[in-house]
Scaffold this active site. Structure first.
Site, PDB file in Angstrom:
ATOM      1  N   ASP A   7       0.882  -1.163   0.000  1.00 43.51           N
ATOM      2  CA  ASP A   7       0.000   0.000   0.000  1.00 43.51           C
ATOM      3  C   ASP A   7       0.921   1.215   0.000  1.00 43.51           C
ATOM      4  O   ASP A   7       1.434   1.614   1.044  1.00 43.51           O
ATOM      5  CB  ASP A   7      -0.897  -0.014   1.236  1.00 43.51           C
ATOM      6  CG  ASP A   7      -1.829   1.183   1.281  1.00 43.51           C
ATOM      7  OD1 ASP A   7      -2.358   1.564   0.225  1.00 43.51           O
ATOM      8  OD2 ASP A   7      -2.013   1.749   2.379  1.00 43.51           O
ATOM      9  N   GLU A  68      -1.038  -1.325  -4.871  1.00 41.40           N
ATOM     10  CA  GLU A  68      -2.252  -0.538  -5.109  1.00 41.40           C
ATOM     11  C   GLU A  68      -2.026   0.392  -6.284  1.00 41.40           C
ATOM     12  O   GLU A  68      -1.027   1.112  -6.351  1.00 41.40           O
ATOM     13  CB  GLU A  68      -2.608   0.275  -3.871  1.00 41.40           C
ATOM     14  CG  GLU A  68      -3.911   1.033  -4.042  1.00 41.40           C
ATOM     15  CD  GLU A  68      -4.315   1.776  -2.798  1.00 41.40           C
ATOM     16  OE1 GLU A  68      -4.188   3.023  -2.792  1.00 41.40           O
ATOM     17  OE2 GLU A  68      -4.750   1.115  -1.831  1.00 41.40           O
ATOM     18  N   ASP A 141      -2.692   1.319   6.877  1.00 36.09           N
ATOM     19  CA  ASP A 141      -1.829   1.030   5.718  1.00 36.09           C
ATOM     20  C   ASP A 141      -1.382  -0.433   5.732  1.00 36.09           C
ATOM     21  O   ASP A 141      -1.246  -1.059   4.679  1.00 36.09           O
ATOM     22  CB  ASP A 141      -0.589   1.937   5.734  1.00 36.09           C
ATOM     23  CG  ASP A 141      -0.959   3.386   5.892  1.00 36.09           C
ATOM     24  OD1 ASP A 141      -1.294   4.029   4.885  1.00 36.09           O
ATOM     25  OD2 ASP A 141      -0.933   3.872   7.041  1.00 36.09           O
TER      26      ASP A 141
END
Length: 191
Positions: A7, A68, A141
């Protein structure tokens, strides 16, 4: 399959590694956050993210990396830092010949919660449940990175098989074209 989810972020870059297969129990291998100080020079922050991710990839040896997909936000400065952190993760995987998959936040949310608009609390609860964890991964996160890894374990196998099938068809077409050209150069025409 062992998958590292990333992330990306310039201040907090979540990293989560899970092992599993579609329809099988998932296992947590690692979860952490690579952090950089907001007041540090930008190049040094990128260097810190790079050294943190590189060390984790070398230590944990994932089979694939799920990152991501960065999408446009209102704050261009924030999206630029996020995109740079994503690029570092992609580069670290590419250096090692690891396949990389990019997932939107909605895809990862839908994979773990069934709802592409799930909030951070729902994602954290489902990741905790899916991995049978005693405590929820923090900060968000870290949970998001694990959601990306889970998403790839569940969806990436099919994508990998499709990509392999496409490569096989492309390789077969290239072989047929080479044979056709070789036959043509020997004087025979296959047209």
């Amino acid at each position: 399959m062992r998958v590292m989810g990333v992330d990306p972020g310039l201040t907090r870059c979540g990293v989560g590694v899970v092992e599993g297969a579609p329809g099988k129990r998932l296992h947590l291998v690692h979860v952490s956050v690579v952090r950089t100080a907001p007041d540090e020079d930008h190049p040094l922050r990128l260097l810190g993210i790079e050294s943190g991710i590189e060390a984790l990839v070398d230590e944990l040896r994932p089979d694939a990396v799920a990152v991501e997909r960065v999408f446009s936000q209102h704050n261009v400065r924030t999206v630029m830092g996020t995109a740079q952190a994503a690029g570092i993760a992609i580069l670290a995987a590419a250096r090692r010949g690891l396949p990389v998959a990019l997932y939107t936040p909605s895809e990862a949310k839908a994979a773990v919660t069934g709802n592409g608009r799930a909030d951070k609390a729902q994602i954290t609860r489902m990741v905790t449940r899916l991995l049978s964890l005693d405590t929820a991964p923090k900060p968000a996160d870290a949970a998001d990175a694990l959601a990306l890894a889970i998403c790839h374990v569940w969806r990436g196998g099919a994508q990998h098989r499709l990509a392999h099938a496409r490569r096989s068809r492309i390789e077969e077409a290239a072989r047929a074209e080479r044979e056709r050209l070789a036959a043509r150069s020997r004087g025979g025409s296959s047209e």
